[in-house]
Design a protein around this motif. Structure first.
Motif, PDB file in Angstrom:
ATOM      1  N   PHE A 157       0.839  -1.201   0.000  1.00  0.00           N
ATOM      2  CA  PHE A 157       0.000   0.000   0.000  1.00  0.00           C
ATOM      3  C   PHE A 157       0.874   1.251   0.000  1.00  0.00           C
ATOM      4  O   PHE A 157       0.589   2.215  -0.713  1.00  0.00           O
ATOM      5  N   LYS A 158       1.935   1.245   0.776  1.00  0.00           N
ATOM      6  CA  LYS A 158       2.846   2.384   0.820  1.00  0.00           C
ATOM      7  C   LYS A 158       3.514   2.582  -0.552  1.00  0.00           C
ATOM      8  O   LYS A 158       3.638   3.726  -1.033  1.00  0.00           O
ATOM      9  N   GLU A 159       3.940   1.495  -1.182  1.00  0.00           N
ATOM     10  CA  GLU A 159       4.564   1.586  -2.507  1.00  0.00           C
ATOM     11  C   GLU A 159       3.565   2.072  -3.556  1.00  0.00           C
ATOM     12  O   GLU A 159       3.926   2.863  -4.439  1.00  0.00           O
ATOM     13  N   TYR A 160       2.334   1.620  -3.453  1.00  0.00           N
ATOM     14  CA  TYR A 160       1.263   2.075  -4.358  1.00  0.00           C
ATOM     15  C   TYR A 160       1.041   3.582  -4.233  1.00  0.00           C
ATOM     16  O   TYR A 160       0.916   4.298  -5.243  1.00  0.00           O
ATOM     17  N   LEU A 161       1.008   4.078  -3.000  1.00  0.00           N
ATOM     18  CA  LEU A 161       0.825   5.511  -2.785  1.00  0.00           C
ATOM     19  C   LEU A 161       2.006   6.298  -3.348  1.00  0.00           C
ATOM     20  O   LEU A 161       1.828   7.371  -3.936  1.00  0.00           O
ATOM     21  N   HIS A 162       3.204   5.762  -3.181  1.00  0.00           N
ATOM     22  CA  HIS A 162       4.397   6.436  -3.706  1.00  0.00           C
ATOM     23  C   HIS A 162       4.354   6.505  -5.232  1.00  0.00           C
ATOM     24  O   HIS A 162       4.719   7.525  -5.820  1.00  0.00           O
ATOM     25  N   LYS A 163       3.893   5.426  -5.862  1.00  0.00           N
ATOM     26  CA  LYS A 163       3.858   5.384  -7.329  1.00  0.00           C
ATOM     27  C   LYS A 163       2.747   6.249  -7.904  1.00  0.00           C
ATOM     28  O   LYS A 163       2.977   7.034  -8.828  1.00  0.00           O
ATOM     29  N   THR A 164       1.537   6.110  -7.384  1.00  0.00           N
ATOM     30  CA  THR A 164       0.380   6.780  -7.983  1.00  0.00           C
ATOM     31  C   THR A 164       0.131   8.166  -7.416  1.00  0.00           C
ATOM     32  O   THR A 164      -0.552   8.974  -8.045  1.00  0.00           O
TER      33      THR A 164
END
Length: 290
Positions: free
Chosen positions: A227-234
């Motif tokens: 979830f943290k990586e998703y937020l960083h990407k999007t």
């Protein structure tokens, strides 16, 4: 006795007791049958009720008030910058359909950790992320006296999210407690300074939904790192991303329990077709622990 007034009643939702009660009853009825009985936590939106009320009702429809003694309400801070979490100094939160007492003993216990600030009183009055859940809480808990613990969650880094999750995990493990996590999902459009889209979708609103639902799937999977990586990407503008992450870390702390997260409903305030359009997304979820 210090009271926090229902400052958004009469604007974000009706301040008429009878009309508000009827609206809540209507939305709860329209949410259909209970599909996730006895949740220990719910996630729901906090926009004006004409936009988000029907979606929030799907979360609150699942709640059985029997046995619930306390409701922890975690919401993001929109009105003041916080690098930590803050607790209320009030003893009562007002709603048009019944007031809710604060569990001042739990507030005092949390202050003993030295991790929590005291809420700025003006910011507490101005903040809507906590207040927009209180009428639903008062409605579903009617006839079952409960106390609330409002927690304003700041712009936490990953380490702080984990720390607060660890602090709150024992409370989440207690079946006499219910957690409410307040969050809208994507805020899309120039007015939100967010116009991210992904290829493969004919319409903008379809891209928004796909991006939102990818994040929702990671929450359901309880994949905190993902979830943290998703937020960083999007860079998705999920305003309650920090309260959600705190909840996810708290769930991680209950490693001997069986935990399920299920999203129940998703909606958008409008369907964006052009770059000049804007919308806010709403989602509701229920979390069980056995």
């Amino acid at each position: 006795m210090s009271r926090r007034k229902a400052t958004h009643a009469g604007s974000w939702y009706t301040d008429d007791e009878g009309k508000l009660d009827a609206q809540l009853s209507h939305w709860l009825r329209d949410a259909g049958d209970v599909t996730v009985p006895n949740p220990r936590a719910v996630i729901g939106p906090h926009a004006g009720f004409s936009y988000s009320g029907p979606t929030a009702a799907y979360a609150y429809k699942q709640i059985d008030p029997e046995g619930v003694q306390r409701v922890f309400v975690l919401g993001p801070s929109h009105c003041i910058y916080l690098s930590s979490c803050a607790l209320t100094t009030r003893s009562v939160y007002e709603t048009p359909i019944g007031n809710l007492n604060v569990d001042t003993d739990i507030v005092a216990s949390l202050h003993e950790t030295k991790l929590f600030e005291k809420m700025n009183k003006k910011a507490e009055e101005d903040e809507h992320s906590l207040e927009m859940h209180l009428p639903f809480i008062a409605k579903v808990m009617s006839g079952h006296p409960v106390k609330i613990i409002p927690i304003l969650v700041g712009s936490l880094d990953a380490e702080a999210e984990a720390v607060y999750g660890e602090v709150l995990a024992p409370y989440l493990d207690d079946p006499s407690n219910l957690f409410v996590v307040s969050s809208d999902f994507c805020h899309w459009g120039d007015r939100f300074q967010y116009t991210y889209t992904e290829s493969g979708h004919e319409k903008i609103y379809q891209s928004i939904e796909a991006v939102d639902k990818r994040g929702m799937a990671l929450i359901e999977e309880q994949n905190t790192k993902g979830f943290k990586e998703y937020l960083h990407k999007t860079k998705n503008t999920i305003c309650g991303r920090h309260p959600i992450a705190v909840l996810m870390h708290a769930l991680e702390g209950l490693d001997e329990r069986r935990k399920t997260v299920k999203f129940l409903h998703y909606a958008q305030s409008s369907q964006c077709l052009r770059k000049s359009d804007s919308s806010v997304s709403y989602a509701s979820a229920a979390i069980t622990i056995t």
